[in-house]
Motif scaffolding. Structure first.
Motif, PDB file in Angstrom:
ATOM      1  N   GLY A  62       0.777  -1.228   0.000  1.00  0.00           N
ATOM      2  CA  GLY A  62       0.000   0.000   0.000  1.00  0.00           C
ATOM      3  C   GLY A  62       0.809   1.278   0.000  1.00  0.00           C
ATOM      4  N   HIS A  63       2.119   1.193   0.131  1.00  0.00           N
ATOM      5  CA  HIS A  63       2.977   2.381   0.135  1.00  0.00           C
ATOM      6  C   HIS A  63       3.520   2.619  -1.270  1.00  0.00           C
ATOM      7  N   VAL A  64       3.331   3.833  -1.766  1.00  0.00           N
ATOM      8  CA  VAL A  64       3.724   4.179  -3.139  1.00  0.00           C
ATOM      9  C   VAL A  64       5.156   4.697  -3.160  1.00  0.00           C
ATOM     10  N   ILE A  65       5.992   4.073  -3.997  1.00  0.00           N
ATOM     11  CA  ILE A  65       7.391   4.472  -4.135  1.00  0.00           C
ATOM     12  C   ILE A  65       7.632   4.815  -5.602  1.00  0.00           C
ATOM     13  N   THR A  66       8.044   6.048  -5.874  1.00  0.00           N
ATOM     14  CA  THR A  66       8.362   6.474  -7.234  1.00  0.00           C
ATOM     15  C   THR A  66       9.851   6.785  -7.329  1.00  0.00           C
ATOM     16  N   GLU A  67      10.312   7.079  -8.543  1.00  0.00           N
ATOM     17  CA  GLU A  67      11.688   7.418  -8.893  1.00  0.00           C
ATOM     18  C   GLU A  67      12.533   6.147  -8.959  1.00  0.00           C
ATOM     19  N   ARG A  68      13.202   5.968 -10.097  1.00  0.00           N
ATOM     20  CA  ARG A  68      13.955   4.744 -10.318  1.00  0.00           C
ATOM     21  C   ARG A  68      15.024   4.498  -9.261  1.00  0.00           C
ATOM     22  N   ALA A  69      15.739   5.541  -8.867  1.00  0.00           N
ATOM     23  CA  ALA A  69      16.796   5.347  -7.869  1.00  0.00           C
ATOM     24  C   ALA A  69      16.216   4.825  -6.563  1.00  0.00           C
TER      25      ALA A  69
END
Length: 203
Positions: A62-69
């Motif tokens: 349920g936790h959104v993580i963006t950015e490739r790094a």
């Protein structure tokens, strides 16, 4: 539960390749979404949880993580035996994290600025320029043959990405070109590109 939202032939392809390199396909569900593309095709997908409608985005319980790094750091930390990153907490891991942050904060911005013909003293003071970034890559590879030394890692996977997308911008340096060619030749990358091409044709 881990879910990666992916659009074929986009920035998220690198994360799909990372999942293949790590051998964690059984642990990550990949959901395909549409995105607005530079040629005017596609569009924002309501199923995509990315705040800006982009990819990649990883959802972990349920936790959104963006950015490739950030996604690379998270996945390699979750699966430390994958061989794609040094052990968390070691000095080598700190160097690994540095390169990922440098990609997001320096290499990609300077690459885009050069391609767009944008120049300003404030930008140069803050992030330098693409030529300076290339010199830093070359200095690392002089100790190589990979960014972290003797072994291919997720740092190589991310850092070579601009030149994979825009080969005409590849610096005329045999050491850099050899490194980029070796990154491009990874079997995991070839499998992902083949699948992406098939999906783009079927769309």
């Amino acid at each position: 539960m881990l879910t990666l939202f992916h659009s074929p032939h986009s920035r998220s392809s690198a994360i799909v390749a990372l999942i293949e390199e790590m051998g964690i396909q059984d642990w990550v569900e990949i959901r395909e979404v549409t995105i607005p593309r530079m040629d005017g095709s596609g569009g924002r997908d309501p199923a995509n949880p990315h705040p800006e409608g982009k990819v990649p985005v990883l959802v972990h319980d349920g936790h959104v993580i963006t950015e490739r790094a950030a996604i690379i750091l998270h996945l390699t930390s979750l699966f430390p035996d994958s061989g794609m990153a040094p052990a968390v907490g070691t000095p080598e891991w700190g160097v690994f994290a540095m390169w990922l942050a440098w990609y997001q904060g320096v290499l990609e911005p300077t690459f885009i600025m050069e391609a767009a013909g944008v120049s300003h003293p404030w930008l140069t003071a803050a992030v330098r320029d693409h030529q300076t970034a290339v010199a830093r890559l070359r200095a690392a590879l002089d100790k190589g043959p990979w960014i972290l030394g003797e072994h291919y890692s997720a740092a190589d996977l991310l850092l070579h990405a601009p030149y994979a997308w825009f080969p005409e911008a590849t610096p005329a340096d045999p050491v850099l070109r050899d490194w980029i060619d070796r990154c491009l030749a990874r079997p995991a990358r070839a499998r992902v590109l083949d699948r992406d091409a098939s999906r783009m044709q079927a769309a």
